[in-house]
Scaffold this motif. Structure first.
Motif, PDB file in Angstrom:
ATOM      1  N   THR A   2      -7.627  -3.404  -4.898  1.00  0.00           N
ATOM      2  CA  THR A   2      -7.205  -4.735  -4.495  1.00  0.00           C
ATOM      3  C   THR A   2      -5.693  -4.780  -4.406  1.00  0.00           C
ATOM      4  OG1 THR A   2      -9.099  -5.705  -5.634  1.00  0.00           O
ATOM      5  CG2 THR A   2      -7.270  -7.166  -5.097  1.00  0.00           C
ATOM      6  N   LYS A   3      -5.186  -5.165  -3.251  1.00  0.00           N
ATOM      7  CA  LYS A   3      -3.744  -5.248  -3.072  1.00  0.00           C
ATOM      8  C   LYS A   3      -3.246  -6.550  -3.671  1.00  0.00           C
ATOM      9  CE  LYS A   3      -0.096  -4.847   0.307  1.00  0.00           C
ATOM     10  NZ  LYS A   3       0.269  -4.573   1.692  1.00  0.00           N
ATOM     11  N   ILE A   4      -2.190  -6.463  -4.491  1.00  0.00           N
ATOM     12  CA  ILE A   4      -1.625  -7.643  -5.137  1.00  0.00           C
ATOM     13  C   ILE A   4      -0.128  -7.691  -4.901  1.00  0.00           C
ATOM     14  CG2 ILE A   4      -3.406  -7.695  -6.923  1.00  0.00           C
ATOM     15  CD1 ILE A   4      -1.295  -6.529  -8.856  1.00  0.00           C
ATOM     16  N   THR A   5       0.465  -8.848  -5.184  1.00  0.00           N
ATOM     17  CA  THR A   5       1.907  -9.020  -5.136  1.00  0.00           C
ATOM     18  C   THR A   5       2.380  -9.461  -6.511  1.00  0.00           C
ATOM     19  OG1 THR A   5       1.811  -9.688  -2.826  1.00  0.00           O
ATOM     20  CG2 THR A   5       3.803 -10.271  -4.053  1.00  0.00           C
ATOM     21  N   ARG A   6       3.228  -8.699  -7.126  1.00  0.00           N
ATOM     22  CA  ARG A   6       3.778  -9.064  -8.425  1.00  0.00           C
ATOM     23  C   ARG A   6       5.150  -9.694  -8.223  1.00  0.00           C
ATOM     24  NH1 ARG A   6       1.141  -3.990 -10.607  1.00  0.00           N
ATOM     25  NH2 ARG A   6      -0.513  -4.832 -11.916  1.00  0.00           N
ATOM     26  N   VAL A   7       5.494 -10.616  -9.112  1.00  0.00           N
ATOM     27  CA  VAL A   7       6.800 -11.277  -9.063  1.00  0.00           C
ATOM     28  C   VAL A   7       7.495 -11.101 -10.406  1.00  0.00           C
ATOM     29  CG1 VAL A   7       6.113 -12.964  -7.328  1.00  0.00           C
ATOM     30  CG2 VAL A   7       5.795 -13.499  -9.746  1.00  0.00           C
ATOM     31  N   GLN A   8       8.811 -11.100 -10.364  1.00  0.00           N
ATOM     32  CA  GLN A   8       9.601 -11.010 -11.581  1.00  0.00           C
ATOM     33  C   GLN A   8       9.618 -12.372 -12.251  1.00  0.00           C
ATOM     34  OE1 GLN A   8      11.047  -8.044 -12.449  1.00  0.00           O
ATOM     35  NE2 GLN A   8      11.597  -8.937 -14.408  1.00  0.00           N
ATOM     36  N   GLU A  37      -1.327  -8.785 -17.807  1.00  0.00           N
ATOM     37  CA  GLU A  37      -2.312  -9.170 -16.780  1.00  0.00           C
ATOM     38  C   GLU A  37      -3.746  -8.920 -17.265  1.00  0.00           C
ATOM     39  OE1 GLU A  37       0.236  -8.301 -12.697  1.00  0.00           O
ATOM     40  OE2 GLU A  37      -1.259  -6.846 -13.359  1.00  0.00           O
TER      41      GLU A  37
END
Length: 82
Positions: A2-8, A37
């Motif tokens: 699953t492609k995800i986007t992490r943020v700082q 997570e």
């Protein structure tokens, strides 16, 4: 996969608790973000995120960093400099 986007993020967290998280992440060979997570996704489903062996390791890390809190203590926290 699953492609995800992490943020700082700049969350504030108690110093000894962060040390235990960092130690556990190192022990599990993952980043603190990956660990958080996983813990949160398990918690959101009411599941325990850790094996018995990992709980034992957490206890050892808590001893090393003098972290003697339980989950119920989180409702009583008051930050010292605020």
């Amino acid at each position: 996969m699953t492609k995800i986007t992490r943020v700082q993020t700049g969350i504030r967290i108690e110093k000894r608790l962060l040390k235990v998280l960092k130690g556990l992440a190192e022990h599990l060979d993952m980043s603190v973000g990956d660990l958080v997570e996983g813990v949160m996704l398990h918690a959101f489903e009411g599941k325990t995120p850790f094996s018995e062996a990992t709980v034992t390791k957490i206890g050892q890390l808590k001893d090393v960093y003098d972290l003697d809190w339980q989950a119920s203590d989180s409702h009583t926290f008051k930050e010292g400099d605020r």
